[in-house]
Motif scaffolding. Structure first.
Motif, PDB file in Angstrom:
ATOM      1  N   ARG A 179      20.214  -1.120 -35.463  1.00  0.00           N
ATOM      2  CA  ARG A 179      19.827  -0.922 -34.066  1.00  0.00           C
ATOM      3  C   ARG A 179      18.386  -1.317 -33.801  1.00  0.00           C
ATOM      4  N   ASP A 180      17.467  -0.908 -34.688  1.00  0.00           N
ATOM      5  CA  ASP A 180      16.039  -1.043 -34.391  1.00  0.00           C
ATOM      6  C   ASP A 180      15.327  -2.153 -35.151  1.00  0.00           C
ATOM      7  N   HIS A 181      15.779  -2.523 -36.298  1.00  0.00           N
ATOM      8  CA  HIS A 181      15.257  -3.672 -37.063  1.00  0.00           C
ATOM      9  C   HIS A 181      13.851  -3.480 -37.636  1.00  0.00           C
ATOM     10  N   THR A 182      12.915  -2.910 -36.853  1.00  0.00           N
ATOM     11  CA  THR A 182      11.529  -2.789 -37.328  1.00  0.00           C
ATOM     12  C   THR A 182      10.990  -1.408 -37.006  1.00  0.00           C
ATOM     13  N   CYS A 183       9.818  -1.110 -37.556  1.00  0.00           N
ATOM     14  CA  CYS A 183       9.085   0.100 -37.184  1.00  0.00           C
ATOM     15  C   CYS A 183       8.906   0.108 -35.671  1.00  0.00           C
ATOM     16  N   ARG A 184       9.079   1.272 -35.059  1.00  0.00           N
ATOM     17  CA  ARG A 184       9.054   1.360 -33.597  1.00  0.00           C
ATOM     18  C   ARG A 184       7.698   1.770 -33.044  1.00  0.00           C
ATOM     19  N   PHE A 185       6.641   1.744 -33.861  1.00  0.00           N
ATOM     20  CA  PHE A 185       5.293   1.985 -33.367  1.00  0.00           C
ATOM     21  C   PHE A 185       4.832   0.739 -32.605  1.00  0.00           C
ATOM     22  N   PRO A 186       3.980   0.889 -31.582  1.00  0.00           N
ATOM     23  CA  PRO A 186       3.538  -0.270 -30.803  1.00  0.00           C
ATOM     24  C   PRO A 186       3.007  -1.413 -31.667  1.00  0.00           C
TER      25      PRO A 186
ATOM     26  N   THR B 154      20.352  15.706 -37.231  1.00  0.00           N
ATOM     27  CA  THR B 154      20.301  14.537 -38.111  1.00  0.00           C
ATOM     28  C   THR B 154      21.403  13.606 -37.655  1.00  0.00           C
ATOM     29  N   CYS B 155      21.046  12.760 -36.712  1.00  0.00           N
ATOM     30  CA  CYS B 155      21.996  11.879 -36.025  1.00  0.00           C
ATOM     31  C   CYS B 155      21.253  10.591 -35.677  1.00  0.00           C
ATOM     32  N   PRO B 156      21.900   9.422 -35.713  1.00  0.00           N
ATOM     33  CA  PRO B 156      21.197   8.184 -35.349  1.00  0.00           C
ATOM     34  C   PRO B 156      20.479   8.271 -34.011  1.00  0.00           C
ATOM     35  N   CYS B 157      21.024   9.054 -33.066  1.00  0.00           N
ATOM     36  CA  CYS B 157      20.381   9.167 -31.756  1.00  0.00           C
ATOM     37  C   CYS B 157      19.041   9.886 -31.832  1.00  0.00           C
TER      38      CYS B 157
ATOM     39  N   ALA C 212      17.142   3.362 -28.390  1.00  0.00           N
ATOM     40  CA  ALA C 212      16.356   2.213 -28.839  1.00  0.00           C
ATOM     41  C   ALA C 212      15.178   1.896 -27.926  1.00  0.00           C
ATOM     42  N   THR C 213      14.762   2.851 -27.100  1.00  0.00           N
ATOM     43  CA  THR C 213      13.607   2.673 -26.217  1.00  0.00           C
ATOM     44  C   THR C 213      12.654   3.850 -26.432  1.00  0.00           C
ATOM     45  N   TYR C 214      11.370   3.535 -26.686  1.00  0.00           N
ATOM     46  CA  TYR C 214      10.413   4.564 -27.071  1.00  0.00           C
ATOM     47  C   TYR C 214       9.156   4.447 -26.213  1.00  0.00           C
ATOM     48  N   LEU C 215       8.727   5.558 -25.657  1.00  0.00           N
ATOM     49  CA  LEU C 215       7.507   5.607 -24.848  1.00  0.00           C
ATOM     50  C   LEU C 215       6.437   6.340 -25.647  1.00  0.00           C
TER      51      LEU C 215
ATOM     52  N   PHE D 204       2.554   3.087 -24.035  1.00  0.00           N
ATOM     53  CA  PHE D 204       3.208   1.836 -24.406  1.00  0.00           C
ATOM     54  C   PHE D 204       4.733   2.063 -24.449  1.00  0.00           C
ATOM     55  N   ARG D 205       5.426   1.069 -23.991  1.00  0.00           N
ATOM     56  CA  ARG D 205       6.891   1.078 -24.099  1.00  0.00           C
ATOM     57  C   ARG D 205       7.279   0.121 -25.228  1.00  0.00           C
ATOM     58  N   VAL D 206       8.088   0.604 -26.181  1.00  0.00           N
ATOM     59  CA  VAL D 206       8.571  -0.212 -27.296  1.00  0.00           C
ATOM     60  C   VAL D 206      10.089  -0.261 -27.205  1.00  0.00           C
ATOM     61  N   ASP D 207      10.643  -1.462 -27.092  1.00  0.00           N
ATOM     62  CA  ASP D 207      12.093  -1.624 -27.056  1.00  0.00           C
ATOM     63  C   ASP D 207      12.448  -2.930 -27.737  1.00  0.00           C
ATOM     64  N   HIS D 208      13.681  -3.426 -27.527  1.00  0.00           N
ATOM     65  CA  HIS D 208      14.112  -4.631 -28.230  1.00  0.00           C
ATOM     66  C   HIS D 208      13.361  -5.869 -27.758  1.00  0.00           C
ATOM     67  N   ARG D 209      12.598  -5.760 -26.664  1.00  0.00           N
ATOM     68  CA  ARG D 209      11.806  -6.899 -26.188  1.00  0.00           C
ATOM     69  C   ARG D 209      10.383  -6.873 -26.723  1.00  0.00           C
ATOM     70  N   GLY D 210       9.999  -5.816 -27.445  1.00  0.00           N
ATOM     71  CA  GLY D 210       8.663  -5.745 -28.004  1.00  0.00           C
ATOM     72  C   GLY D 210       7.883  -4.571 -27.449  1.00  0.00           C
ATOM     73  N   THR D 211       6.556  -4.722 -27.407  1.00  0.00           N
ATOM     74  CA  THR D 211       5.651  -3.668 -26.957  1.00  0.00           C
ATOM     75  C   THR D 211       5.016  -4.065 -25.634  1.00  0.00           C
ATOM     76  N   HIS D 212       5.005  -3.130 -24.678  1.00  0.00           N
ATOM     77  CA  HIS D 212       4.456  -3.416 -23.353  1.00  0.00           C
ATOM     78  C   HIS D 212       3.556  -2.262 -22.922  1.00  0.00           C
ATOM     79  N   PRO D 213       2.282  -2.525 -22.636  1.00  0.00           N
ATOM     80  CA  PRO D 213       1.410  -1.458 -22.119  1.00  0.00           C
ATOM     81  C   PRO D 213       1.908  -0.961 -20.771  1.00  0.00           C
ATOM     82  N   LEU D 214       1.822   0.327 -20.538  1.00  0.00           N
ATOM     83  CA  LEU D 214       2.205   0.932 -19.263  1.00  0.00           C
ATOM     84  C   LEU D 214       0.931   1.429 -18.600  1.00  0.00           C
TER      85      LEU D 214
END
Length: 437
Positions: free
Chosen positions: A345-352, A375-378, A404-407, A416-426
């Motif tokens: 689902r995530d492929h990489t570390c989800r930190f910005p 303890t669940c993938p969600c 798969a979306t992290y604020l 910062f918003r981190v999702d499958h499109r990358g990192t975006h400053p908010l």
């Protein structure tokens, strides 16, 4: 520092730096817009009709971007480069990148103009797409409609995939030509009684060799060898060679005397993804692109077939995994099936801005297990060890508004918003959605 003034806060200092970065980027965007206007005014229609007499001199249209981008006046380009204050070669390359984006990568160009993508990132993208055919460049552009968080390795893999999709014959021919250069050489003995190895192997062969050496080096360590890991790996490679040399003593053919060697083969795990992408693009053909998880790169299906045909290969086909499934367990320990779902689902570390592969990350309980988090993938998020520590021991925090979306919120309040499109400053406090398209 003047003792009579109030010291600046960290947040204020960082806000000032961000303003400087945004101001510099806005200036570059204006420069790009002017270059595109200049190029539109100096287009030469074709190489054949490109030569015109201008004040007694021969002016020629020159290609400074990929196929499908316009030719521009050579003499006019010289003037533009001089005004930009760049060297002739460097200036031509720079203008070519801007033209590449404007004509062949419209989504990337629009992201630059809208301030979503830094111009220097767009220039790197343009360098990689310059040699692609128009269809391949268009494919890359469609995937990069918002490319601010795409890492360089990911971008290079995307370009490789575009070549595999739209110019597979060329790619396969180049792969076979490269395979003819495979070698494995050992140097002469140096003054210390050492030799150097130099080789070029098929990627799967190289992976098999690396795994074998790594396993044997680990065993040596457990047996009491206190050498460094590099030294143990060197010894392990030598032990592999000695094991092979002993085969003719251990397993001779009783009739012919020919050595019969049985070695453990490679294990290949196939994750089959069901997708309708080909149908959506009107392409009835099978997707010619595969992905190699260990190498983190796209590969041709022809190469996959070669690997699967290797003698002694064991093939494991995994059932289709629904990444949206909620399959909690009561224990804190994370089962392998959960790990597989999170990695896919995530492929990489989800930190910005972090691009460390998820396979090398810890899995963090977004809501701590001790506070009722399942303890669940969600509720599991891949974080590399450094960023896992930051989340655990500092004021970095994140929320998961959707799968798969992290604020993320930094200690000074930057978000910062981190999702499958990358990192975006908010920038806005209540902003949780993706940047404007």
């Amino acid at each position: 520092m003047d003792l009579g003034t109030q010291p600046r806060t960290t947040a204020a200092l960082l806000s000032g730096l961000r303003a400087e970065v945004e101001g510099r980027q806005a200036s570059l965007v204006r420069e790009w817009t002017a270059i595109v206007e200049w190029a539109s005014d100096h287009v030469v229609t074709s190489p054949e009709g490109a030569a015109t007499i201008t004040e007694g001199y021969l002016d020629t249209g020159v290609p400074i971007a990929g196929a499908g981008a316009p030719l521009v006046s050579e003499f006019a380009l010289m003037e533009l480069v001089a005004v930009l204050g760049r060297s002739p070669d460097g200036g031509r390359a720079y203008v070519g990148r801007v033209v590449e984006c404007a004509w062949r990568l419209p989504n990337v160009y629009a992201a630059v103009i809208a301030g979503r993508l830094a111009p220097w990132r767009a220039e790197r993208i343009a360098d990689l797409t310059h040699g692609l055919c128009a269809e391949a460049a268009g494919f890359v552009d469609r995937q990069l409609w918002n490319a601010s968080g795409v890492g360089w390795a990911q971008l290079e893999r995307l370009v490789t995939e575009a070549m595999l999709r739209f110019d597979p014959e060329r790619v396969e021919a180049e792969r076979k030509a490269a395979a003819d250069h495979r070698h494995f050489d050992i140097s002469e003995v140096d003054e210390h009684g050492m030799v150097h190895l130099d080789g070029l192997l098929d990627a799967a062969d190289g992976h098999d060799l690396d795994q074998a050496v790594a396993r044997r080096a680990e065993v040596l360590g457990r047996l009491g060898d206190d050498s460094t890991l590099d030294v143990r790996r060197s010894k392990a490679a030598a032990e592999l060679a000695r094991q092979d040399l002993a085969l003719d003593l251990l397993i001779p053919d009783p009739d012919t005397g020919e050595v019969v060697a049985t070695v453990p083969g490679r294990t290949v795990i196939l994750n089959v993804h069901v997708t309708d992408t080909s149908l959506l693009e009107g392409n009835p053909l099978t997707n010619p692109v595969g992905r190699w998880d260990e190498g983190r790169c796209p590969i041709t299906t022809a190469q996959i077939r070669e690997w699967l045909r290797s003698k002694g290969t064991t093939i494991i086909v995994r059932p289709v995994i629904d990444l949206a499934d909620h399959v909690p367990v009561t224990a804190y320990e994370i089962p392998e099936r959960h790990k597989a779902r999170v990695m896919l689902r995530d492929h990489t570390c989800r930190f910005p801005h972090c691009s460390r592969p998820a396979t090398r990350c810890d899995l963090d309980h977004a809501r701590p297990y001790g506070q009722g988090g399942p303890t669940c993938p969600c509720n599991l998020v891949p974080l590399c060890r450094r960023h896992h520590r930051a989340k655990t021991h500092s004021l970095w925090r994140y929320e998961t508004p959707m799968p798969a979306t992290y604020l993320w919120t930094s200690p000074s309040g930057f978000r910062f918003r981190v999702d499958h499109r990358g990192t975006h400053p908010l920038h806005a406090t209540g902003d949780t959605g993706p940047p404007d398209q």
